[in-house]
Design a protein around this motif. Sequence first.
Motif, PDB file in Angstrom:
ATOM      1  N   LEU A   1       0.963  -1.264  -0.096  1.00  0.00           N
ATOM      2  CA  LEU A   1       0.072   0.010  -0.068  1.00  0.00           C
ATOM      3  C   LEU A   1       1.040   1.270   0.147  1.00  0.00           C
ATOM      4  O   LEU A   1       0.575   2.187   0.229  1.00  0.00           O
ATOM      5  CB  LEU A   1      -0.877  -0.088   1.340  1.00  0.00           C
ATOM      6  CG  LEU A   1      -2.032  -1.106   1.206  1.00  0.00           C
ATOM      7  CD1 LEU A   1      -2.975  -0.971   2.138  1.00  0.00           C
ATOM      8  CD2 LEU A   1      -2.717  -1.330  -0.292  1.00  0.00           C
ATOM      9  N   LYS A   2       2.207   1.183  -0.122  1.00  0.00           N
ATOM     10  CA  LYS A   2       3.087   2.028  -0.570  1.00  0.00           C
ATOM     11  C   LYS A   2       3.755   2.014  -1.622  1.00  0.00           C
ATOM     12  O   LYS A   2       4.320   0.885  -2.256  1.00  0.00           O
ATOM     13  CB  LYS A   2       4.087   2.102   0.520  1.00  0.00           C
ATOM     14  CG  LYS A   2       4.961   3.438   0.468  1.00  0.00           C
ATOM     15  CD  LYS A   2       6.121   3.451   1.876  1.00  0.00           C
ATOM     16  CE  LYS A   2       7.218   4.586   1.535  1.00  0.00           C
ATOM     17  NZ  LYS A   2       7.989   4.436   0.199  1.00  0.00           N
ATOM     18  N   GLY A   3       3.812   3.104  -2.714  1.00  0.00           N
ATOM     19  CA  GLY A   3       4.489   2.977  -3.986  1.00  0.00           C
ATOM     20  C   GLY A   3       6.030   2.942  -3.847  1.00  0.00           C
ATOM     21  O   GLY A   3       6.431   3.406  -2.915  1.00  0.00           O
ATOM     22  N   GLY A   4       6.616   2.604  -4.837  1.00  0.00           N
ATOM     23  CA  GLY A   4       8.034   2.594  -4.798  1.00  0.00           C
ATOM     24  C   GLY A   4       8.987   1.628  -4.298  1.00  0.00           C
ATOM     25  O   GLY A   4      10.032   1.989  -4.062  1.00  0.00           O
ATOM     26  N   VAL A   5       8.472   0.699  -3.949  1.00  0.00           N
ATOM     27  CA  VAL A   5       8.971  -0.444  -3.172  1.00  0.00           C
ATOM     28  C   VAL A   5       9.328  -1.574  -3.783  1.00  0.00           C
ATOM     29  O   VAL A   5       9.979  -2.594  -3.456  1.00  0.00           O
ATOM     30  CB  VAL A   5       7.967  -0.974  -1.839  1.00  0.00           C
ATOM     31  CG1 VAL A   5       7.659   0.195  -0.829  1.00  0.00           C
ATOM     32  CG2 VAL A   5       6.848  -1.745  -2.229  1.00  0.00           C
TER      33      VAL A   5
ATOM     34  N   GLN B   1       1.631  -2.910   8.233  1.00  0.00           N
ATOM     35  CA  GLN B   1       0.452  -3.362   8.888  1.00  0.00           C
ATOM     36  C   GLN B   1      -0.792  -3.110   8.215  1.00  0.00           C
ATOM     37  O   GLN B   1      -1.808  -3.811   8.610  1.00  0.00           O
ATOM     38  CB  GLN B   1       0.737  -2.456  10.032  1.00  0.00           C
ATOM     39  CG  GLN B   1       1.549  -3.095  11.320  1.00  0.00           C
ATOM     40  CD  GLN B   1       1.703  -1.765  12.562  1.00  0.00           C
ATOM     41  OE1 GLN B   1       1.687  -0.829  12.240  1.00  0.00           O
ATOM     42  NE2 GLN B   1       2.204  -2.219  13.513  1.00  0.00           N
ATOM     43  N   ARG B   2      -0.889  -1.750   7.544  1.00  0.00           N
ATOM     44  CA  ARG B   2      -2.071  -1.577   6.501  1.00  0.00           C
ATOM     45  C   ARG B   2      -2.518  -2.626   5.756  1.00  0.00           C
ATOM     46  O   ARG B   2      -3.411  -2.993   5.503  1.00  0.00           O
ATOM     47  CB  ARG B   2      -1.918  -0.230   6.041  1.00  0.00           C
ATOM     48  CG  ARG B   2      -2.077   0.878   7.162  1.00  0.00           C
ATOM     49  CD  ARG B   2      -2.154   2.047   6.293  1.00  0.00           C
ATOM     50  NE  ARG B   2      -0.770   2.622   5.650  1.00  0.00           N
ATOM     51  CZ  ARG B   2      -0.923   2.648   4.125  1.00  0.00           C
ATOM     52  NH1 ARG B   2      -2.205   2.502   3.435  1.00  0.00           N
ATOM     53  NH2 ARG B   2       0.113   3.003   3.518  1.00  0.00           N
ATOM     54  N   ALA B   3      -1.556  -2.936   5.096  1.00  0.00           N
ATOM     55  CA  ALA B   3      -1.636  -4.171   4.041  1.00  0.00           C
ATOM     56  C   ALA B   3      -2.177  -5.524   4.541  1.00  0.00           C
ATOM     57  O   ALA B   3      -3.050  -6.188   4.229  1.00  0.00           O
ATOM     58  CB  ALA B   3      -0.456  -4.400   3.331  1.00  0.00           C
TER      59      ALA B   3
ATOM     60  N   VAL C   1      -5.629  -7.463   4.076  1.00  0.00           N
ATOM     61  CA  VAL C   1      -5.713  -8.962   3.797  1.00  0.00           C
ATOM     62  C   VAL C   1      -6.749  -9.768   4.784  1.00  0.00           C
ATOM     63  O   VAL C   1      -7.512 -10.414   4.398  1.00  0.00           O
ATOM     64  CB  VAL C   1      -4.078  -9.633   3.990  1.00  0.00           C
ATOM     65  CG1 VAL C   1      -4.517 -11.073   3.982  1.00  0.00           C
ATOM     66  CG2 VAL C   1      -3.497  -9.276   2.758  1.00  0.00           C
ATOM     67  N   ALA C   2      -6.674  -9.349   5.921  1.00  0.00           N
ATOM     68  CA  ALA C   2      -7.556  -9.938   6.942  1.00  0.00           C
ATOM     69  C   ALA C   2      -8.925  -9.625   6.874  1.00  0.00           C
ATOM     70  O   ALA C   2     -10.137 -10.402   7.077  1.00  0.00           O
ATOM     71  CB  ALA C   2      -7.168  -9.236   8.427  1.00  0.00           C
ATOM     72  N   ALA C   3      -9.226  -8.126   6.386  1.00  0.00           N
ATOM     73  CA  ALA C   3     -10.763  -7.849   5.890  1.00  0.00           C
ATOM     74  C   ALA C   3     -11.078  -8.520   4.863  1.00  0.00           C
ATOM     75  O   ALA C   3     -12.268  -9.104   4.863  1.00  0.00           O
ATOM     76  CB  ALA C   3     -10.584  -6.360   5.705  1.00  0.00           C
ATOM     77  N   GLU C   4     -10.478  -8.823   3.753  1.00  0.00           N
ATOM     78  CA  GLU C   4     -11.083  -9.474   2.630  1.00  0.00           C
ATOM     79  C   GLU C   4     -11.107 -10.842   2.910  1.00  0.00           C
ATOM     80  O   GLU C   4     -12.121 -11.466   2.480  1.00  0.00           O
ATOM     81  CB  GLU C   4     -10.150  -9.300   1.397  1.00  0.00           C
ATOM     82  CG  GLU C   4     -10.069  -7.730   0.968  1.00  0.00           C
ATOM     83  CD  GLU C   4     -11.186  -7.194   0.424  1.00  0.00           C
ATOM     84  OE1 GLU C   4     -12.298  -7.999   0.392  1.00  0.00           O
ATOM     85  OE2 GLU C   4     -11.412  -6.108   0.728  1.00  0.00           O
TER      86      GLU C   4
END
Length: 262
Positions: free
Chosen positions: A9-13, A165-167, A171-174
């Motif tokens: 959920l962060k670009g450029g990684v 953590q946000r990612a 995953v947990a939500a879906e």
Amino acid sequence: MSTVAVLSLKGGVGKTSVVLGLASAAARTGVRTLVVDLDPQCNATAALDPGPTTATLADVLATPRRSVLAAAITVSGWGDGVDVLVGAEETESLNDPDPGTRRLGRLAGALGERHRLVDHGDEPYGLVLLDCPPSLGRLTRSALVAADGALMVTEPALFAVSGVQRAAEAVAAERAGHNDRLHTIGVVVNRVKPRSKEHDFRVGELRSEFGDLLLDPVLPDRVAVQQAQGACAPIHRLRSAGARELAAAFDTLLGHTMKSCP
């Protein structure tokens, strides 16, 4: 067939670089692979140098029929072992923040149509890699609904823990809401500079937070990644020391991924 969503959920990684490295490792070991390019930037599509198609992922998400899916998949420039469901800039217009259950299931439905094509004589895939955009809209959520496992990519930077953590929460939500077979494969730390105390500290921070979910080896920061993508070639085809180091790391990561998603 193992279906893996690769997300950040962060670009450029370097998320797409991980997808390409896994596809390269799979091709080397004879695992027939489909790369699904959900990122509107279409970097995976460009690096894989596919042949022409008469449809794209945008068409598949709009009309997930067997004929549309077949028209959007083509062999990559890497050879017969890696196919591409080609991306398109138009998918950005489909990336709704709240798309509803029916539209979230369209990618899974389309991949189900691919299973039915196998029943009619098409060769099956051993691995499907879903290259997600760096945002939590319809495209990433559709991938999580369609996937067996989720591989989260980060880099050893200041906000790495919060990003993973946000990612993980996504995953947990879906998993709770739409896909009870979805599980977390692990966290891949990419672009790690050797002998960097800052990177060592951040990797340690991630390991403290995520424990066994943090996958080894970490992926070193090597110019071979850009060289391979610029040449539209798999990393295993390059012969530099950096390419060989990365190829070995991706072999290990592929083994873990396939074991986690039998």
